[in-house]
Design a protein around this motif. Structure first.
Motif, PDB file in Angstrom:
ATOM      1  N   ARG A   1       0.797  -1.217   0.000  1.00  0.00           N
ATOM      2  CA  ARG A   1       0.000   0.000   0.000  1.00  0.00           C
ATOM      3  C   ARG A   1       0.834   1.275   0.000  1.00  0.00           C
ATOM      4  O   ARG A   1       0.363   2.320  -0.436  1.00  0.00           O
ATOM      5  N   ASP A   2       2.042   1.229   0.548  1.00  0.00           N
ATOM      6  CA  ASP A   2       2.865   2.438   0.610  1.00  0.00           C
ATOM      7  C   ASP A   2       4.328   2.065   0.827  1.00  0.00           C
ATOM      8  O   ASP A   2       4.667   0.896   1.035  1.00  0.00           O
ATOM      9  N   ALA A   3       5.186   3.074   0.760  1.00  0.00           N
ATOM     10  CA  ALA A   3       6.618   2.843   0.869  1.00  0.00           C
ATOM     11  C   ALA A   3       7.022   2.410   2.270  1.00  0.00           C
ATOM     12  O   ALA A   3       8.018   1.687   2.441  1.00  0.00           O
ATOM     13  N   THR A   4       6.285   2.851   3.282  1.00  0.00           N
ATOM     14  CA  THR A   4       6.608   2.465   4.659  1.00  0.00           C
ATOM     15  C   THR A   4       6.451   0.959   4.845  1.00  0.00           C
ATOM     16  O   THR A   4       7.312   0.293   5.445  1.00  0.00           O
ATOM     17  N   GLN A   5       5.364   0.406   4.336  1.00  0.00           N
ATOM     18  CA  GLN A   5       5.154  -1.035   4.405  1.00  0.00           C
ATOM     19  C   GLN A   5       6.244  -1.783   3.645  1.00  0.00           C
ATOM     20  O   GLN A   5       6.805  -2.772   4.144  1.00  0.00           O
ATOM     21  N   ALA A   6       6.568  -1.318   2.438  1.00  0.00           N
ATOM     22  CA  ALA A   6       7.599  -1.979   1.641  1.00  0.00           C
ATOM     23  C   ALA A   6       8.959  -1.927   2.332  1.00  0.00           C
ATOM     24  O   ALA A   6       9.703  -2.911   2.342  1.00  0.00           O
TER      25      ALA A   6
ATOM     26  N   LEU B   1      13.483  -1.516  -3.245  1.00  0.00           N
ATOM     27  CA  LEU B   1      12.221  -0.818  -3.457  1.00  0.00           C
ATOM     28  C   LEU B   1      12.176  -0.197  -4.847  1.00  0.00           C
ATOM     29  O   LEU B   1      13.115   0.480  -5.265  1.00  0.00           O
ATOM     30  N   MET B   2      11.085  -0.413  -5.553  1.00  0.00           N
ATOM     31  CA  MET B   2      10.777   0.346  -6.763  1.00  0.00           C
ATOM     32  C   MET B   2      10.015   1.590  -6.305  1.00  0.00           C
ATOM     33  O   MET B   2       8.870   1.497  -5.851  1.00  0.00           O
ATOM     34  N   PHE B   3      10.664   2.737  -6.422  1.00  0.00           N
ATOM     35  CA  PHE B   3      10.076   4.000  -5.976  1.00  0.00           C
ATOM     36  C   PHE B   3       9.420   4.666  -7.172  1.00  0.00           C
ATOM     37  O   PHE B   3      10.080   5.286  -7.994  1.00  0.00           O
ATOM     38  N   ASP B   4       8.109   4.506  -7.273  1.00  0.00           N
ATOM     39  CA  ASP B   4       7.358   5.108  -8.378  1.00  0.00           C
ATOM     40  C   ASP B   4       6.767   6.426  -7.886  1.00  0.00           C
ATOM     41  O   ASP B   4       5.858   6.438  -7.046  1.00  0.00           O
ATOM     42  N   CYS B   5       7.269   7.535  -8.409  1.00  0.00           N
ATOM     43  CA  CYS B   5       6.823   8.854  -7.963  1.00  0.00           C
ATOM     44  C   CYS B   5       5.329   9.045  -8.158  1.00  0.00           C
ATOM     45  O   CYS B   5       4.663   9.689  -7.327  1.00  0.00           O
ATOM     46  N   TYR B   6       4.791   8.509  -9.224  1.00  0.00           N
ATOM     47  CA  TYR B   6       3.356   8.631  -9.496  1.00  0.00           C
ATOM     48  C   TYR B   6       2.538   7.965  -8.385  1.00  0.00           C
ATOM     49  O   TYR B   6       1.662   8.586  -7.771  1.00  0.00           O
ATOM     50  N   HIS B   7       2.818   6.700  -8.107  1.00  0.00           N
ATOM     51  CA  HIS B   7       2.053   5.982  -7.090  1.00  0.00           C
ATOM     52  C   HIS B   7       2.240   6.607  -5.707  1.00  0.00           C
ATOM     53  O   HIS B   7       1.282   6.778  -4.956  1.00  0.00           O
ATOM     54  N   LEU B   8       3.480   6.939  -5.360  1.00  0.00           N
ATOM     55  CA  LEU B   8       3.748   7.390  -3.994  1.00  0.00           C
ATOM     56  C   LEU B   8       3.298   8.828  -3.754  1.00  0.00           C
ATOM     57  O   LEU B   8       2.983   9.192  -2.623  1.00  0.00           O
ATOM     58  N   GLN B   9       3.226   9.656  -4.783  1.00  0.00           N
ATOM     59  CA  GLN B   9       2.643  10.977  -4.609  1.00  0.00           C
ATOM     60  C   GLN B   9       1.158  10.857  -4.249  1.00  0.00           C
ATOM     61  O   GLN B   9       0.653  11.570  -3.381  1.00  0.00           O
ATOM     62  N   ILE B  10       0.460   9.939  -4.903  1.00  0.00           N
ATOM     63  CA  ILE B  10      -0.964   9.754  -4.626  1.00  0.00           C
ATOM     64  C   ILE B  10      -1.173   9.230  -3.204  1.00  0.00           C
ATOM     65  O   ILE B  10      -2.089   9.670  -2.499  1.00  0.00           O
TER      66      ILE B  10
ATOM     67  N   GLY C   1       2.878  11.342  -0.761  1.00  0.00           N
ATOM     68  CA  GLY C   1       3.434  12.662  -1.003  1.00  0.00           C
ATOM     69  C   GLY C   1       4.801  12.846  -0.365  1.00  0.00           C
ATOM     70  O   GLY C   1       5.493  11.885  -0.043  1.00  0.00           O
ATOM     71  N   ASP C   2       5.201  14.136  -0.185  1.00  0.00           N
ATOM     72  CA  ASP C   2       6.484  14.476   0.447  1.00  0.00           C
ATOM     73  C   ASP C   2       7.635  13.737  -0.247  1.00  0.00           C
ATOM     74  O   ASP C   2       8.507  13.157   0.401  1.00  0.00           O
ATOM     75  N   LEU C   3       7.641  13.788  -1.584  1.00  0.00           N
ATOM     76  CA  LEU C   3       8.492  12.880  -2.344  1.00  0.00           C
ATOM     77  C   LEU C   3       9.980  13.117  -2.145  1.00  0.00           C
ATOM     78  O   LEU C   3      10.742  12.161  -2.032  1.00  0.00           O
ATOM     79  N   THR C   4      10.441  14.361  -2.135  1.00  0.00           N
ATOM     80  CA  THR C   4      11.889  14.549  -2.066  1.00  0.00           C
ATOM     81  C   THR C   4      12.444  14.074  -0.729  1.00  0.00           C
ATOM     82  O   THR C   4      13.513  13.456  -0.685  1.00  0.00           O
ATOM     83  N   ARG C   5      11.730  14.349   0.357  1.00  0.00           N
ATOM     84  CA  ARG C   5      12.193  13.833   1.651  1.00  0.00           C
ATOM     85  C   ARG C   5      12.117  12.314   1.693  1.00  0.00           C
ATOM     86  O   ARG C   5      13.006  11.646   2.229  1.00  0.00           O
ATOM     87  N   ARG C   6      11.051  11.771   1.119  1.00  0.00           N
ATOM     88  CA  ARG C   6      10.912  10.316   1.126  1.00  0.00           C
ATOM     89  C   ARG C   6      11.998   9.655   0.275  1.00  0.00           C
ATOM     90  O   ARG C   6      12.549   8.607   0.647  1.00  0.00           O
ATOM     91  N   LEU C   7      12.325  10.252  -0.856  1.00  0.00           N
ATOM     92  CA  LEU C   7      13.427   9.745  -1.671  1.00  0.00           C
ATOM     93  C   LEU C   7      14.736   9.754  -0.888  1.00  0.00           C
ATOM     94  O   LEU C   7      15.490   8.779  -0.894  1.00  0.00           O
ATOM     95  N   ARG C   8      14.996  10.855  -0.222  1.00  0.00           N
ATOM     96  CA  ARG C   8      16.237  10.963   0.560  1.00  0.00           C
ATOM     97  C   ARG C   8      16.291   9.900   1.656  1.00  0.00           C
ATOM     98  O   ARG C   8      17.312   9.222   1.841  1.00  0.00           O
ATOM     99  N   ASP C   9      15.192   9.727   2.373  1.00  0.00           N
ATOM    100  CA  ASP C   9      15.187   8.794   3.502  1.00  0.00           C
ATOM    101  C   ASP C   9      15.290   7.341   3.046  1.00  0.00           C
ATOM    102  O   ASP C   9      15.893   6.510   3.740  1.00  0.00           O
ATOM    103  N   LEU C  10      14.698   7.035   1.897  1.00  0.00           N
ATOM    104  CA  LEU C  10      14.661   5.647   1.428  1.00  0.00           C
ATOM    105  C   LEU C  10      15.775   5.306   0.447  1.00  0.00           C
ATOM    106  O   LEU C  10      15.891   4.149   0.025  1.00  0.00           O
TER     107      LEU C  10
END
Length: 252
Positions: A150-155, A169-178, A181-190
């Motif tokens: 369901r989300d990047a946290t679960q993955a 992790l496959m980080f799909d900006c489209y799916h994770l924005q929906i 959100g908070d994509l740049t911080r999430r990209l950095r953290d993951l």
């Protein structure tokens, strides 16, 4: 400067895969990736990749029966799921593809989680000797309601729990924005566990030159993080691909 991979599940989807690979090279892409290429002879695909000078970054396990979206989190379907993992790994090895996305499917609950973890262990073990990365990808609840991831946290929790060096992790900006959100911080953290990054406009999944995401900012942030691999253009062109490619110049 970002480099880009053409997802041939959406781009040039009307062409046979070898022709689509050549079209992507002609358009200036640095790599390609697929959804389900199994109807195409892997020898012809590898020859087209060699001719084009492009790597194949990834492909998916098959979805299963009509209406399904993967098998690997479905209790009681382990034999089918592992057969599709083997099929995808064999095809990846035959074409020089670097990663396989193991699709979880529509499932929830503890039994689904245990099944998915067991199948991922199997996939990672089978992929290790071939130096293939196993990817898992959360899908948004509008396009894939009921999907297990369901989300990047679960993955990220699954990746940490399984602790396999070739599980990413496959980080799909489209799916994770929906979904988050908070994509740049999430990209950095993951970033330490990300194996591939994909993008498309939100909310229509079109070319990345419109919508609610500013990909100039996102691509610059990814570049500043030290990411040096091609970013996957997994968007729906809504017709011919070539007229939608202006973003490759404006967003570089």
């Amino acid at each position: 400067m970002p480099r880009f991979s053409a997802n041939l599940g959406f781009l040039w989807a009307e062409l046979p895969l070898p022709q689509a690979i050549r079209a992507a090279a002609k358009a200036g892409f640095d790599a390609v990736e697929c959804h389900w290429p199994f109807d195409h002879d892997p020898g012809a695909v590898r020859a087209a990749l060699t001719e084009a000078g492009l790597p194949m970054l990834g492909l998916n396990t098959l979805r299963g029966k009509p209406g399904e979206n993967g098998l690997s989190a479905l209790p009681g379907r382990e034999a089918e799921a592992r057969a599709e993992i083997d099929r995808a790994l064999d095809y990846a090895a035959a074409t020089g593809c670097g990663a396989v996305h193991v699709m979880a499917g529509f499932a929830q609950g503890a039994d689904a989680a245990s099944t998915f973890n067991d199948n991922l262990r199997y996939a990672c073990e089978r992929a290790a000797d071939r130096r293939i990365v196993i990817l898992i990808e959360p899908l948004n609840h509008h396009d894939a309601p009921g999907y297990f991831l369901r989300d990047a946290t679960q993955a990220a929790g699954i990746i940490a729990a399984l602790d396999r060096p070739n599980l990413r992790l496959m980080f799909d900006c489209y799916h994770l924005q929906i979904m988050q959100g908070d994509l740049t911080r999430r990209l950095r953290d993951l970033l330490p566990i990300i194996g591939h990054i994909q993008f498309a406009a939100v909310p229509d999944r079109g070319a990345p030159d419109h919508g609610e995401l500013d990909y100039r900012h996102i691509f610059a942030a990814i570049d500043a993080m030290g990411w040096d691999r091609p970013l996957g253009a997994e968007y729906k062109p809504g017709g011919a691909t070539e007229p939608t490619l202006g973003w490759m110049k404006t967003l570089r």
